[in-house]
Design a protein around this motif. Structure first.
Motif, short mmCIF file in Angstrom:
data_model
loop_
_atom_site.label_atom_id
_atom_site.label_comp_id
_atom_site.label_asym_id
_atom_site.label_seq_id
_atom_site.Cartn_x
_atom_site.Cartn_y
_atom_site.Cartn_z
N LEU A 1 -18.55 -15.17 -14.98
CA LEU A 1 -18.09 -14.53 -16.21
C LEU A 1 -18.30 -13.02 -16.17
CD1 LEU A 1 -19.38 -17.05 -18.91
CD2 LEU A 1 -17.01 -16.67 -18.21
N SER A 2 -19.43 -12.61 -15.64
CA SER A 2 -19.74 -11.18 -15.55
C SER A 2 -18.73 -10.46 -14.68
CB SER A 2 -21.15 -10.98 -15.01
OG SER A 2 -22.11 -11.52 -15.89
N LYS A 3 -18.38 -11.10 -13.58
CA LYS A 3 -17.40 -10.52 -12.67
C LYS A 3 -16.02 -10.44 -13.31
CE LYS A 3 -15.47 -10.97 -8.00
NZ LYS A 3 -15.46 -11.77 -6.75
N LYS A 4 -15.61 -11.50 -14.00
CA LYS A 4 -14.27 -11.55 -14.60
C LYS A 4 -14.11 -10.54 -15.74
CE LYS A 4 -10.88 -14.50 -16.87
NZ LYS A 4 -10.45 -15.87 -17.21
N TYR A 5 -15.13 -10.43 -16.60
CA TYR A 5 -15.01 -9.58 -17.78
C TYR A 5 -15.68 -8.21 -17.64
CZ TYR A 5 -13.23 -13.73 -20.14
OH TYR A 5 -12.47 -14.82 -20.51
N GLY A 6 -16.22 -7.92 -16.45
CA GLY A 6 -16.84 -6.62 -16.22
C GLY A 6 -18.12 -6.42 -17.01
N LEU A 7 -18.97 -7.46 -17.04
CA LEU A 7 -20.20 -7.41 -17.81
C LEU A 7 -21.40 -7.00 -16.95
CD1 LEU A 7 -19.79 -10.88 -19.61
CD2 LEU A 7 -18.86 -8.67 -20.33
N LYS A 8 -22.34 -6.30 -17.57
CA LYS A 8 -23.61 -6.01 -16.91
C LYS A 8 -24.39 -7.32 -16.87
CE LYS A 8 -23.08 -1.47 -16.70
NZ LYS A 8 -23.00 -0.72 -15.44
#
Length: 224
Positions: free
Chosen positions: A28-35
C-alpha cells in the motif's frame, strides 16, 4: 499512483505474527506513495542496542538517548533480524517505559502528510484516529508454512510443528501482555490473508482506501 498535495492519509496496519501485515502495508505504501514505518523494527533496534551494551550504569538514560536518535536508516540494519534480537524483542516489548519512549517517535512519524504504520497496537494506541485501520489475520497453518523458510535461515533443522508452536506462543504473548496488547481496533477493516495472494490482497485493500478517499475528497484525489 500519486495523490494530490491536498490529500492527507494515515493508515494503521495491525495483526499477529506472520499475518501478512508487513507485506500488505509495504504494498500500500508503494502504491499510494506513503511514508512507511514497521514499528516492530523500533523494538528490535532497542533490543539490539541493549544486547550490545554491557554494564550500563543508567539504563533509563541510555534508553532515552537511543530512542531520541532513531532514524529510518538505522532500522535497515540486518543485525536487527538476528534470532537473539528477536527473542529479546519479545521481552522488552512488554516494558511500559520502552513502549512510551517509542510511542513518541511513532506519533511524530504519523504527523506527516501520507503515512502507513504497521504493528500490533497502531490502530488501538498509537494512531486511534487513523483515516483507515486495517487488521490482518491468517490461519495458523498457513502462517507457519509461510514463515518456515524464514526460521530455517537461522535453524535448518526446525520443523513445521515447531514453527507453529513459536507463532502461537508469540501471538499469545502479544494478546495477553499488560501494556498495549494486540487487539482489533475499533472500526478496523479485517482482511484474512489465508487464501489470497499479494495481488488479491492489494486489490481488496485498494478498494477500501479508494472508497475512503472518494468520500472525503471527491473523484479527483489523484494526479493524472
Amino acid at each position: 499512483m500519486k495523490l494530490k498535495k491536498n490529500i492527507k492519509l494515515l493508515i494503521s496496519a495491525d495483526g499477529g505474527a506472520a499475518s501478512g501485515k508487513t507485506t500488505g502495508a509495504r504494498l500500500l505504501s508503494k502504491k499510494y506513495g506513503l511514508k512507511f514505518l514497521s514499528s516492530g523494527l523500533l523494538y528490535r533496534y532497542v533490543a539490539y542496542k541493549l544486547l550490545t551494551k554491557k554494564n550500563l550504569e543508567n539504563k533509563n538514560k541510555y534508553l532515552k538517548n537511543i530512542t531520541k536518535n532513531i532514524t529510518l536508516n538505522k532500522l535497515k540494519n540486518k543485525k536487527l533480524l538476528n534470532p537473539k534480537v528477536t527473542q529479546y524483542t519479545t521481552i522488552i516489548a512488554k516494558s511500559l517505559n520502552v513502549r512510551n519512549l517509542l510511542k513518541k517517535f511513532q506519533k511524530k512519524f504519523a504527523k506527516q502528510r501520507l503515512v502507513c504504520i504497521e504493528g500490533r497496537d497502531i490502530g488501538s494506541v498509537i494512531c486511534p484516529k487513523a483515516d483507515i485501520k486495517i487488521f490482518f489475520k491468517c490461519s495458523l497453518d498457513i502462517k507457519a508454512k509461510r514463515r518456515l523458510n524464514d526460521f530455517k535461515q537461522s535453524n535448518k533443522k526446525i520443523t513445521l510443528k515447531e514453527v507453529k508452536k513459536a507463532l502461537k506462543k508469540r501471538d499469545l504473548i502479544d494478546t495477553k501482555r499488560k501494556n498495549s496488547p494486540l487487539r482489533l481496533p475499533l472500526s478496523a477493516y479485517i482482511v484474512d490473508t489465508s487464501k489470497i495472494d499479494k495481488k488479491q490482497m492489494l486489490q481488496k485493500l485498494s478498494m477500501v482506501i479508494d472508497k475512503k478517499l472518494l468520500l472525503k475528497y471527491g473523484r479527483n484525489f489523484k494526479t493524472k
